[in-house]
Design a protein around this motif. Structure first.
Motif, mmCIF file in Angstrom:
data_model
loop_
_atom_site.group_PDB
_atom_site.id
_atom_site.type_symbol
_atom_site.label_atom_id
_atom_site.label_comp_id
_atom_site.label_asym_id
_atom_site.label_seq_id
_atom_site.Cartn_x
_atom_site.Cartn_y
_atom_site.Cartn_z
ATOM 1 N N ARG A 162 -1.388 5.144 5.004
ATOM 2 C CA ARG A 162 -2.988 5.636 5.331
ATOM 3 C C ARG A 162 -3.179 4.865 4.382
ATOM 4 O O ARG A 162 -5.007 4.585 4.406
ATOM 5 C CB ARG A 162 -2.885 6.340 4.486
ATOM 6 C CG ARG A 162 -2.685 7.517 5.489
ATOM 7 C CD ARG A 162 -3.137 7.528 7.031
ATOM 8 N NE ARG A 162 -4.636 8.167 6.775
ATOM 9 C CZ ARG A 162 -4.912 10.205 6.464
ATOM 10 N NH1 ARG A 162 -4.011 10.824 6.984
ATOM 11 N NH2 ARG A 162 -5.355 10.554 6.305
ATOM 12 N N VAL A 163 -2.763 3.541 3.375
ATOM 13 C CA VAL A 163 -3.539 2.622 2.060
ATOM 14 C C VAL A 163 -2.697 1.027 1.638
ATOM 15 O O VAL A 163 -1.439 1.139 3.022
ATOM 16 C CB VAL A 163 -3.135 3.008 1.156
ATOM 17 C CG1 VAL A 163 -3.484 2.459 0.012
ATOM 18 C CG2 VAL A 163 -4.250 4.593 0.573
ATOM 19 N N SER A 164 -3.099 0.341 2.341
ATOM 20 C CA SER A 164 -2.758 -1.078 2.530
ATOM 21 C C SER A 164 -3.055 -1.750 1.087
ATOM 22 O O SER A 164 -3.571 -0.981 0.752
ATOM 23 C CB SER A 164 -2.514 -2.042 3.645
ATOM 24 O OG SER A 164 -1.701 -3.679 3.022
ATOM 25 N N GLY A 165 -3.121 -3.405 0.935
ATOM 26 C CA GLY A 165 -3.998 -3.922 -0.083
ATOM 27 C C GLY A 165 -3.083 -5.290 -0.331
ATOM 28 O O GLY A 165 -2.230 -5.827 1.176
ATOM 29 N N THR A 185 -5.711 -2.428 -3.663
ATOM 30 C CA THR A 185 -5.587 -1.230 -2.572
ATOM 31 C C THR A 185 -7.104 -1.315 -1.378
ATOM 32 O O THR A 185 -7.815 -1.155 -1.962
ATOM 33 C CB THR A 185 -5.589 0.106 -2.787
ATOM 34 O OG1 THR A 185 -6.217 0.396 -3.752
ATOM 35 C CG2 THR A 185 -4.278 0.006 -3.260
ATOM 36 N N VAL A 186 -6.570 -1.048 -0.347
ATOM 37 C CA VAL A 186 -7.694 -0.486 0.671
ATOM 38 C C VAL A 186 -7.203 0.666 1.333
ATOM 39 O O VAL A 186 -6.134 0.588 1.537
ATOM 40 C CB VAL A 186 -7.859 -2.148 1.890
ATOM 41 C CG1 VAL A 186 -8.657 -3.609 0.675
ATOM 42 C CG2 VAL A 186 -6.741 -2.737 2.765
ATOM 43 N N PRO A 187 -8.257 1.039 2.142
ATOM 44 C CA PRO A 187 -8.099 1.690 3.618
ATOM 45 C C PRO A 187 -7.192 2.026 4.329
ATOM 46 O O PRO A 187 -8.198 0.378 5.230
ATOM 47 C CB PRO A 187 -9.054 2.942 3.511
ATOM 48 C CG PRO A 187 -10.661 1.989 3.127
ATOM 49 C CD PRO A 187 -10.092 1.114 2.581
ATOM 50 N N VAL A 188 -6.733 1.915 5.314
ATOM 51 C CA VAL A 188 -6.385 1.880 6.886
ATOM 52 C C VAL A 188 -7.059 3.026 7.199
ATOM 53 O O VAL A 188 -6.946 3.892 7.998
ATOM 54 C CB VAL A 188 -4.609 2.060 6.712
ATOM 55 C CG1 VAL A 188 -4.539 1.599 8.489
ATOM 56 C CG2 VAL A 188 -3.777 0.693 6.410
ATOM 57 N N ALA A 224 1.497 -8.214 -16.605
ATOM 58 C CA ALA A 224 0.715 -7.903 -15.583
ATOM 59 C C ALA A 224 -0.527 -7.434 -16.504
ATOM 60 O O ALA A 224 -0.331 -6.855 -17.382
ATOM 61 C CB ALA A 224 1.600 -5.894 -15.623
ATOM 62 N N PHE A 225 -1.262 -6.409 -15.176
ATOM 63 C CA PHE A 225 -2.927 -6.336 -15.427
ATOM 64 C C PHE A 225 -3.227 -4.602 -14.653
ATOM 65 O O PHE A 225 -2.727 -4.984 -13.198
ATOM 66 C CB PHE A 225 -3.590 -6.961 -15.480
ATOM 67 C CG PHE A 225 -4.178 -8.356 -13.915
ATOM 68 C CD1 PHE A 225 -4.677 -7.501 -13.752
ATOM 69 C CD2 PHE A 225 -2.910 -8.564 -13.694
ATOM 70 C CE1 PHE A 225 -5.301 -8.119 -12.406
ATOM 71 C CE2 PHE A 225 -2.943 -9.344 -12.936
ATOM 72 C CZ PHE A 225 -4.173 -8.847 -12.054
ATOM 73 N N THR A 226 -3.979 -4.369 -14.863
ATOM 74 C CA THR A 226 -4.688 -3.245 -13.815
ATOM 75 C C THR A 226 -5.817 -4.318 -13.057
ATOM 76 O O THR A 226 -6.950 -4.668 -13.702
ATOM 77 C CB THR A 226 -5.261 -1.737 -14.815
ATOM 78 O OG1 THR A 226 -5.823 -2.396 -15.469
ATOM 79 C CG2 THR A 226 -4.408 -1.519 -15.026
ATOM 80 N N PHE A 227 -5.963 -3.856 -11.790
ATOM 81 C CA PHE A 227 -7.267 -4.406 -11.183
ATOM 82 C C PHE A 227 -7.452 -3.343 -10.136
ATOM 83 O O PHE A 227 -6.921 -2.039 -9.562
ATOM 84 C CB PHE A 227 -6.077 -5.594 -9.788
ATOM 85 C CG PHE A 227 -7.693 -5.592 -8.828
ATOM 86 C CD1 PHE A 227 -8.236 -6.683 -9.764
ATOM 87 C CD2 PHE A 227 -7.059 -5.156 -8.160
ATOM 88 C CE1 PHE A 227 -8.790 -7.485 -8.116
ATOM 89 C CE2 PHE A 227 -8.519 -5.934 -6.669
ATOM 90 C CZ PHE A 227 -9.056 -6.660 -7.250
ATOM 91 N N ASP A 228 -9.094 -2.715 -10.277
ATOM 92 C CA ASP A 228 -9.873 -1.833 -9.649
ATOM 93 C C ASP A 228 -10.436 -3.144 -8.203
ATOM 94 O O ASP A 228 -11.051 -3.790 -8.642
ATOM 95 C CB ASP A 228 -10.338 -0.803 -10.715
ATOM 96 C CG ASP A 228 -10.522 -0.619 -11.828
ATOM 97 O OD1 ASP A 228 -9.894 -0.050 -12.183
ATOM 98 O OD2 ASP A 228 -10.975 -1.987 -12.662
#
Ligand code: GRF
Length: 228
Positions: A162-165, A185-188, A224-228
């Motif tokens: 349901r999710v990819s990215g 991430t992106v929705p599928v 490593a880092f956070t990504f939105d």
């Protein structure tokens, strides 16, 4: 972080002091030299290369110093149009050829942006922790030998995810296996074709990869880092 000062080779300057020191009238402003040198390796059309180039344009933190390919790919033409030096590897399995190119460029970071060959083990060993790859799925799912391009997105759809990215990770001796640094991430969507999903993921790639390179430049090595 210490950098060489423009025009004064060998002198070092504390960037934190440079940024906070009050500037006195009449004294030249000394900008830090670009010291984080990025080499991009790619085998395809190079949209990630161009997105990275756009994001770094005018940056004092990092710059693309060369583009390598294992084939006569469109990415080499795209690189020439942007005036980046290009290297067409004659034998991509030869560690000496790739290592020589990276040393000649004084590379700090090697970015794999759609590069379809395994990096020779000797090169991984010499540049361990300084090679990153972008993969168009959420590793550890849908990675490994042969998982590239449309096949990745077809596998995501076939698995019913349901999710990819996209994933940026350190490169080691195996395809798509090194430490994950960040994911977007992106929705599928139910009606997605592999091409629909690829386009949605590519949009994330074009933001995630520059973020990874800028984070690495700031930190001095991939981090490593956070990504939105
Ligand atoms: C991207 O999907 C990248 O994640 C994958 O190969 C593709 C390259 O696309 N590793 P481009 O050549 O950057 O347009």
């Amino acid at each position: 972080m210490f950098h060489e000062r423009n025009g004064l080779p060998g002198e070092i300057v504390d960037l934190n002091q440079l940024q906070t020191a009050p500037q006195s009238v009449g004294r030249p402003v000394i900008l830090p030299a670009v010291t984080y040198r990025v080499v991009v390796a790619a085998s395809g059309r190079g949209s990630n290369l161009l997105a990275l180039g756009d994001a770094l344009a005018g940056s004092h933190e990092a710059k693309i110093v060369a583009v390598l390919s294992d084939r006569d790919a469109l990415v080499l033409e795209a690189a020439r149009r942007r005036q980046w030096p290009t290297v067409r590897l004659l034998n991509p399995a030869d560690p000496l050829e790739m290592a020589t190119a990276l040393r000649a460029c004084r590379a700090d970071l090697l970015v794999l942006a759609g590069y379809l060959r395994l990096i020779p083990g000797e090169v991984v060993a010499e540049w361990r922790g300084r090679i990153i790859n972008i993969h168009p799925a959420l590793l550890p799912r849908h990675g490994g030998a042969g998982m590239y391009g449309r096949r990745v997105h077809a596998a995501v759809l076939a698995a019913g995810d349901r999710v990819s990215g996209a994933t940026v990770h350190l490169v080691d001796e195996a395809f798509d296996r090194g430490e994950i640094l960040a994911q977007g991430t992106v929705p599928v969507l139910p009606a997605d074709s592999p091409d629909d999903l690829a386009a949605r993921v590519l949009d994330v790639e074009h933001r995630l990869l520059p973020a990874a390179v800028l984070a690495a430049a700031k930190h001095g090595s991939p981090v490593a880092f956070t990504f939105d």
